[in-house]
Design a protein around this motif. Structure first.
Motif, PDB file in Angstrom:
ATOM      1  N   GLU A 108       0.845  -1.209   0.000  1.00 18.25           N
ATOM      2  CA  GLU A 108       0.000   0.000   0.000  1.00 18.25           C
ATOM      3  C   GLU A 108       0.879   1.259   0.000  1.00 18.25           C
ATOM      4  O   GLU A 108       0.581   2.240  -0.682  1.00 18.25           O
ATOM      5  CB  GLU A 108      -0.906  -0.019   1.219  1.00 18.25           C
ATOM      6  CG  GLU A 108      -1.826   1.196   1.339  1.00 18.25           C
ATOM      7  CD  GLU A 108      -2.645   1.188   2.616  1.00 18.25           C
ATOM      8  OE1 GLU A 108      -3.232   2.233   2.943  1.00 18.25           O
ATOM      9  OE2 GLU A 108      -2.686   0.142   3.292  1.00 18.25           O
ATOM     10  N   LEU A 109       1.953   1.219   0.768  1.00 18.38           N
ATOM     11  CA  LEU A 109       2.838   2.375   0.875  1.00 18.38           C
ATOM     12  C   LEU A 109       3.728   2.538  -0.353  1.00 18.38           C
ATOM     13  O   LEU A 109       4.034   3.656  -0.759  1.00 18.38           O
ATOM     14  CB  LEU A 109       3.701   2.250   2.133  1.00 18.38           C
ATOM     15  CG  LEU A 109       2.961   2.427   3.457  1.00 18.38           C
ATOM     16  CD1 LEU A 109       3.816   1.945   4.620  1.00 18.38           C
ATOM     17  CD2 LEU A 109       2.561   3.887   3.663  1.00 18.38           C
ATOM     18  N   PRO A 111       3.435   0.873  -3.866  1.00 19.19           N
ATOM     19  CA  PRO A 111       2.708  -0.065  -4.732  1.00 19.19           C
ATOM     20  C   PRO A 111       3.479  -0.566  -5.943  1.00 19.19           C
ATOM     21  O   PRO A 111       3.033  -1.512  -6.588  1.00 19.19           O
ATOM     22  CB  PRO A 111       1.476   0.731  -5.160  1.00 19.19           C
ATOM     23  CG  PRO A 111       1.846   2.159  -4.952  1.00 19.19           C
ATOM     24  CD  PRO A 111       2.790   2.187  -3.794  1.00 19.19           C
ATOM     25  N   LYS A 112       4.630   0.030  -6.246  1.00 18.56           N
ATOM     26  CA  LYS A 112       5.406  -0.434  -7.399  1.00 18.56           C
ATOM     27  C   LYS A 112       6.687  -1.145  -6.992  1.00 18.56           C
ATOM     28  O   LYS A 112       7.505  -1.489  -7.855  1.00 18.56           O
ATOM     29  CB  LYS A 112       5.734   0.749  -8.309  1.00 18.56           C
ATOM     30  CG  LYS A 112       4.516   1.370  -8.977  1.00 18.56           C
ATOM     31  CD  LYS A 112       4.889   2.466  -9.950  1.00 18.56           C
ATOM     32  CE  LYS A 112       3.661   3.063 -10.621  1.00 18.56           C
ATOM     33  NZ  LYS A 112       4.016   4.132 -11.587  1.00 18.56           N
ATOM     34  N   ASN A 113       6.870  -1.386  -5.708  1.00 17.45           N
ATOM     35  CA  ASN A 113       8.082  -2.071  -5.255  1.00 17.45           C
ATOM     36  C   ASN A 113       7.990  -3.550  -5.603  1.00 17.45           C
ATOM     37  O   ASN A 113       7.110  -4.266  -5.122  1.00 17.45           O
ATOM     38  CB  ASN A 113       8.253  -1.882  -3.747  1.00 17.45           C
ATOM     39  CG  ASN A 113       9.563  -2.449  -3.239  1.00 17.45           C
ATOM     40  OD1 ASN A 113       9.823  -3.636  -3.328  1.00 17.45           O
ATOM     41  ND2 ASN A 113      10.403  -1.577  -2.697  1.00 17.45           N
ATOM     42  N   LYS A 114       8.909  -4.009  -6.433  1.00 13.50           N
ATOM     43  CA  LYS A 114       8.849  -5.380  -6.943  1.00 13.50           C
ATOM     44  C   LYS A 114       8.918  -6.405  -5.818  1.00 13.50           C
ATOM     45  O   LYS A 114       8.142  -7.370  -5.789  1.00 13.50           O
ATOM     46  CB  LYS A 114       9.978  -5.624  -7.940  1.00 13.50           C
ATOM     47  CG  LYS A 114      10.024  -7.055  -8.468  1.00 13.50           C
ATOM     48  CD  LYS A 114      10.928  -7.187  -9.675  1.00 13.50           C
ATOM     49  CE  LYS A 114      12.372  -6.974  -9.328  1.00 13.50           C
ATOM     50  NZ  LYS A 114      13.253  -7.262 -10.482  1.00 13.50           N
ATOM     51  N   TRP A 115       9.836  -6.216  -4.871  1.00 12.19           N
ATOM     52  CA  TRP A 115      10.036  -7.242  -3.841  1.00 12.19           C
ATOM     53  C   TRP A 115       8.862  -7.305  -2.881  1.00 12.19           C
ATOM     54  O   TRP A 115       8.500  -8.390  -2.413  1.00 12.19           O
ATOM     55  CB  TRP A 115      11.346  -6.977  -3.106  1.00 12.19           C
ATOM     56  CG  TRP A 115      12.509  -6.969  -4.045  1.00 12.19           C
ATOM     57  CD1 TRP A 115      13.335  -5.917  -4.313  1.00 12.19           C
ATOM     58  CD2 TRP A 115      12.927  -8.032  -4.903  1.00 12.19           C
ATOM     59  NE1 TRP A 115      14.253  -6.273  -5.268  1.00 12.19           N
ATOM     60  CE2 TRP A 115      14.037  -7.562  -5.650  1.00 12.19           C
ATOM     61  CE3 TRP A 115      12.494  -9.337  -5.109  1.00 12.19           C
ATOM     62  CZ2 TRP A 115      14.701  -8.350  -6.580  1.00 12.19           C
ATOM     63  CZ3 TRP A 115      13.158 -10.129  -6.037  1.00 12.19           C
ATOM     64  CH2 TRP A 115      14.244  -9.634  -6.758  1.00 12.19           C
ATOM     65  N   TYR A 116       8.246  -6.167  -2.602  1.00 14.18           N
ATOM     66  CA  TYR A 116       7.073  -6.189  -1.733  1.00 14.18           C
ATOM     67  C   TYR A 116       5.920  -6.916  -2.432  1.00 14.18           C
ATOM     68  O   TYR A 116       5.198  -7.714  -1.810  1.00 14.18           O
ATOM     69  CB  TYR A 116       6.638  -4.767  -1.383  1.00 14.18           C
ATOM     70  CG  TYR A 116       7.669  -3.942  -0.653  1.00 14.18           C
ATOM     71  CD1 TYR A 116       8.855  -4.507  -0.175  1.00 14.18           C
ATOM     72  CD2 TYR A 116       7.477  -2.580  -0.443  1.00 14.18           C
ATOM     73  CE1 TYR A 116       9.799  -3.742   0.493  1.00 14.18           C
ATOM     74  CE2 TYR A 116       8.413  -1.809   0.234  1.00 14.18           C
ATOM     75  CZ  TYR A 116       9.574  -2.393   0.687  1.00 14.18           C
ATOM     76  OH  TYR A 116      10.503  -1.631   1.346  1.00 14.18           O
ATOM     77  N   LEU A 117       5.751  -6.653  -3.715  1.00 17.74           N
ATOM     78  CA  LEU A 117       4.696  -7.326  -4.481  1.00 17.74           C
ATOM     79  C   LEU A 117       4.954  -8.825  -4.585  1.00 17.74           C
ATOM     80  O   LEU A 117       4.028  -9.633  -4.448  1.00 17.74           O
ATOM     81  CB  LEU A 117       4.597  -6.704  -5.878  1.00 17.74           C
ATOM     82  CG  LEU A 117       3.976  -5.307  -5.943  1.00 17.74           C
ATOM     83  CD1 LEU A 117       4.270  -4.648  -7.288  1.00 17.74           C
ATOM     84  CD2 LEU A 117       2.476  -5.361  -5.706  1.00 17.74           C
ATOM     85  N   VAL A 118       6.195  -9.208  -4.827  1.00 21.24           N
ATOM     86  CA  VAL A 118       6.532 -10.631  -4.919  1.00 21.24           C
ATOM     87  C   VAL A 118       6.254 -11.326  -3.589  1.00 21.24           C
ATOM     88  O   VAL A 118       5.674 -12.426  -3.549  1.00 21.24           O
ATOM     89  CB  VAL A 118       8.001 -10.824  -5.335  1.00 21.24           C
ATOM     90  CG1 VAL A 118       8.431 -12.278  -5.147  1.00 21.24           C
ATOM     91  CG2 VAL A 118       8.201 -10.424  -6.790  1.00 21.24           C
TER      92      VAL A 118
END
Length: 219
Positions: A108-109, A111-118
């Motif tokens: 949420e903070l 939204p485009k961070n690859k590692w957080y999404l993975v």
């Protein structure tokens, strides 16, 4: 091992490059903390507390690190990296119900961070929340179209759900972004064949023949 990817931090001149702070904090000014407890903080203070918690993680003190990151995210709820680390540590000790909101907050903070999404997508997969993991993989495939594993992961979930036309639609979008590739167009060929759409399947082979004229596999 689940969630094996590690985010490396580079500490240069006392500054953590991992996360962004509000502009006033970056300039060395103080601003009211967004934590429940009132107060003010500087970037240096945040860095110091983050590093303290991270050091415990790196030497294997998982529970101590988890406690420190738990306090960190309460005090600095707008720092995505803290939520991500708290989520990873929660996964490491098997508290998945605690890890999920932490990953969600990190995304949420940022939204485009690859590692957080993975991390979030893999946890959704592990929890068998396939619709949610599919949505995250689709987002990853749109943000990083050249990293085909994200699109393939989303397609695999759609195929498991029997949504072959939707799977092909996602592959079409990726093809529009990066062009004809063996991975994408062969998968489209297989999906068309599974639906007995032979004309469309042969059209995918024709694209591959044109793209790779010396490759006998597509003849």
């Amino acid at each position: 091992m689940l969630f094996g990817k590690t985010v490396l931090l580079c500490v240069l001149g006392g500054t953590l490059g991992m996360f962004a702070l509000p502009a006033s904090a970056q300039k060395g000014k103080k601003e009211p903390s967004l934590a429940a407890a009132p107060g003010a903080y500087t970037k240096q203070e945040i860095d110091a507390e983050f590093i303290e918690a991270l050091q415990e993680k790196l030497i294997g003190n998982t529970k101590i690190s988890l406690t420190l990151f738990g306090a960190f995210i309460k005090k600095y709820p707008d720092v995505a990296a803290g939520h991500f680390e708290f989520g990873e540590l929660s996964v490491a000790i098997g508290i998945y119900s605690q890890a999920l909101p932490a990953y969600q907050r990190a995304v949420e903070l940022e939204p485009k961070n690859k590692w957080y999404l993975v991390g979030l997508a893999e946890l959704y997969d592990f929890l068998k929340m396939y619709k949610e993991s599919k949505d995250v993989y689709k987002k990853l495939s749109e943000l990083y179209p050249t990293e085909l594993e994200f699109a393939i992961s989303a397609v695999s979930i759609l195929v498991q759900e029997g949504k072959l036309p939707e799977a092909i639609g996602l592959l079409d979008k990726i093809e529009q972004q990066i062009g004809v590739t063996a991975d994408i167009n062969l998968e489209k060929y297989r999906l068309y064949m599974a639906q007995k759409k032979y004309t469309e399947a042969l059209a995918e082979l024709a694209k591959l023949q044109a793209q790779y004229p010396n490759e006998t596999l597509y003849m």
